[in-house]
Scaffold this active site. Sequence first.
Site, PDB file in Angstrom:
ATOM      1  N   SER A  72      -5.369  -2.611 -10.039  1.00 37.95           N
ATOM      2  CA  SER A  72      -4.202  -3.150  -9.315  1.00 37.95           C
ATOM      3  C   SER A  72      -3.941  -2.320  -8.071  1.00 37.95           C
ATOM      4  O   SER A  72      -4.303  -1.139  -8.018  1.00 37.95           O
ATOM      5  CB  SER A  72      -2.961  -3.083 -10.213  1.00 37.95           C
ATOM      6  OG  SER A  72      -2.429  -1.762 -10.202  1.00 37.95           O
ATOM      7  N   ASP A  73      -3.280  -2.921  -7.104  1.00 36.42           N
ATOM      8  CA  ASP A  73      -2.736  -2.079  -6.051  1.00 36.42           C
ATOM      9  C   ASP A  73      -1.591  -1.290  -6.684  1.00 36.42           C
ATOM     10  O   ASP A  73      -1.075  -1.654  -7.728  1.00 36.42           O
ATOM     11  CB  ASP A  73      -2.257  -2.937  -4.861  1.00 36.42           C
ATOM     12  CG  ASP A  73      -2.190  -2.087  -3.598  1.00 36.42           C
ATOM     13  OD1 ASP A  73      -2.228  -2.664  -2.500  1.00 36.42           O
ATOM     14  OD2 ASP A  73      -2.130  -0.845  -3.718  1.00 36.42           O
ATOM     15  N   TRP A  74      -1.214  -0.247  -6.030  1.00 40.57           N
ATOM     16  CA  TRP A  74      -0.248   0.703  -6.621  1.00 40.57           C
ATOM     17  C   TRP A  74       1.159   0.104  -6.677  1.00 40.57           C
ATOM     18  O   TRP A  74       1.871   0.081  -5.691  1.00 40.57           O
ATOM     19  CB  TRP A  74      -0.273   2.003  -5.821  1.00 40.57           C
ATOM     20  CG  TRP A  74      -1.274   3.026  -6.290  1.00 40.57           C
ATOM     21  CD1 TRP A  74      -0.996   4.318  -6.684  1.00 40.57           C
ATOM     22  CD2 TRP A  74      -2.681   2.873  -6.442  1.00 40.57           C
ATOM     23  NE1 TRP A  74      -2.148   4.980  -7.048  1.00 40.57           N
ATOM     24  CE2 TRP A  74      -3.201   4.119  -6.918  1.00 40.57           C
ATOM     25  CE3 TRP A  74      -3.584   1.819  -6.240  1.00 40.57           C
ATOM     26  CZ2 TRP A  74      -4.549   4.324  -7.190  1.00 40.57           C
ATOM     27  CZ3 TRP A  74      -4.937   2.029  -6.524  1.00 40.57           C
ATOM     28  CH2 TRP A  74      -5.409   3.260  -6.990  1.00 40.57           C
ATOM     29  N   GLY A  75       1.475  -0.425  -7.863  1.00 42.23           N
ATOM     30  CA  GLY A  75       2.759  -1.107  -8.014  1.00 42.23           C
ATOM     31  C   GLY A  75       2.621  -2.608  -7.953  1.00 42.23           C
ATOM     32  O   GLY A  75       3.599  -3.340  -7.823  1.00 42.23           O
ATOM     33  N   GLY A  76       1.390  -3.085  -8.085  1.00 43.88           N
ATOM     34  CA  GLY A  76       1.139  -4.524  -7.970  1.00 43.88           C
ATOM     35  C   GLY A  76       1.297  -5.294  -9.270  1.00 43.88           C
ATOM     36  O   GLY A  76       1.180  -6.517  -9.296  1.00 43.88           O
TER      37      GLY A  76
END
Length: 708
Positions: free
Chosen positions: A245-249
């Site tokens: 995931s993107d960071w916080g996605g």
Amino acid sequence: MSKRVYRKKEVTDEMKERAKELLKELTLEEKIGMIHGNEIFATKGVERLSIPPLRTSDGPMGVRAEFMPDSFTRIDDNTDSVTYLPCNSAVASTWNRDLAYICGRTLGSEARGRGKDVILAPGVNIKRSPLCGRNFEYFSEDPYLTSELACEMIQGIQENDVAACVKHFVANNQETNRLNVDTVIDGEVLDRIYYPAFRAAVQKAGSYTVMGSYNKINGEQGCHNKETLKDTLRDRWGFDGVIISDWGGVHDTDKAAFSELDIEMDCSSDFDNYYMAEPLREKIISGKIPEEVIDEKVYRILILMLRLNMLDGAKRSKGAYNTSDNREACLSIARESVILLKNEDLLPFDPDSTKKVLVIGENADRKQSDGGGSAEIKALYEYTTLAGIRMLLGGNARVDYCLGYTSNTRPEHRNIGWQSESLMDGGGSRAKAAEEDEKLRKKRRELREEAISAAKDGSYDQVIFVGGLNHNSDMDCEGNDKRDMELPYEQNELIEELLKVRSDTVIVMQAGSAVSMERFADKAHALLWSYYAGMEGGKALAEILYGEVNPSGKLAETLYRNLDQCSAHALGEFGLDERVEYKDGLYVGYRYNEKYNIVPRFPFGFGLSYTEFEYREPYVNTKEGYISCRVCNTGERNGKETVQLYLMGEKDEPVKELAGFEKVFLIAGEEKDVKIYPEKLLPGRRYIITGSGDSIRFEVECEENIDT
Ligand code: GLC
């Protein structure tokens, strides 16, 4: 030139067996620890089974500084100053596959040298609007050019036993409300514009990992989206690697668990409460989610580790950072990335007869490395253009400098907490340009007057202006989009006045995204464009200004006169908070300008040289699948030329689409046959062969019956 051969490390039966063995031995807690961040940039290892953490790091321009395990606070122990590579936009402007490969090989070596397993690069999102804050991290508006260069970069990275992480999948083309904006895109447009670079990355180059994007695509979050991650990436393209995931996605435990996502990363240090941490473990224990769901994820992570020689004491590349070879790579790329947009018999300068030079502009002496968001780099050093000019001229000339304009912020104003904060307000809010008070206007007036007064001094052999943009949070920076295409800080006023007192002032734009040059492009006699070209960028630019290098960069994006010429703004939607419909469809960049006969300031594929090239004898070899022509260097300087091949569209299609290119070096007077191998020569279709100048253009037709 022959068709490129890609080396893809397949998953062997031994790897499959070993992964299954290890999976059987892992407890539920151990498996959970492997599928979410246990540090800001790493997952948890399983010491009992000698399974190490998976260590990731940004970014496309080098290996990011080392952080504390649980925050974006740098450890700053001076072991992490690194090679600062040219940005992906600069790599794209070289149109040179070999340099893209060298860039990847250098990045991978540096990552391994810093003990990383995954480098979070390259970014391959399409440049849909010049306002996107992360355009500098991306290659081009064209999917084919992006694909070709990204594949080379991925190959180079992964040769070092480091995984590339092609990002951000998919359609992360704006920063405004980047965490939640819903990008609404038609399937055919995804297939022909926004998917191709990712498809090539996983199918041709064999990228081991893919990063899900923050935004929604057609209603579902990018990091647990069925249409993109399962139906397309896994089922249609056969991607067997790891999805991060993107960071916080990630926004939901069940959706993430049942999606194709394998690893959840975030900016929070509350690691046990990530969606795929305790909340998921509890749901598995209570029987709400079957344990098999995470077994698949852990299996793919184990396969990744086996591919990277991370397990069982396998021999693994050591990598190396801050080597002279890596710095040489930066210089080679920077040299070929600079684009000569205009030159009316002004350049190159003669260093031997140069006695006095005036350099003007904040960007001439501004270091750009440590900014831009997650792509920020703690560079070992960075040559600015001013340093490059002073070094090239040595002690034989006096080089004076005037600031000329001020952005009123300097790189040292880093906000350490920016990345976590950028996820607070819904992520990526539109930039609010700082209020420019009267005091600042007075300061800029004084700087301008000082520069003009110096430029009026007739004793200078040359006057060189270096301006453009920077990584301040309201321009080429992650988390924000630019408000407009205007050149900031009253640079236009300065340039106009400079050209009045010294019409031969050379104008250099250093930026990561297109700006309007309408106030001066017609008046300037020499105009160059340089992206953020890494630690050797200033040296390369000086070499070009003084003729040691012949510029060969070509635009990988259209430089519009104004936003009305960009389809994302003329036809589509951009920068809206909740929902952005890509009504521009296939007509992105030059596809739109050519279709609607819109003449931009400088077109895609354009770039001049200090020499001239002629094209002759176009030829279509249907049997071997290439189109060739003879390229002649008819000038007096050695130089490199990029021959471009476009497929001409049929009715209701874009007028032309890039289908091939080859870059060739020719000494003065030399000629060579250049063969271009498009993905597939299409029977009965027409193609255009073109080069940098508008005068070069052949139309050829591929015969109907291609005898294979
Ligand atoms: C950021 C970026 C991504 C980066 C990641 C880790 O928000 O979107 O490109 O790799 O988080 O810093």
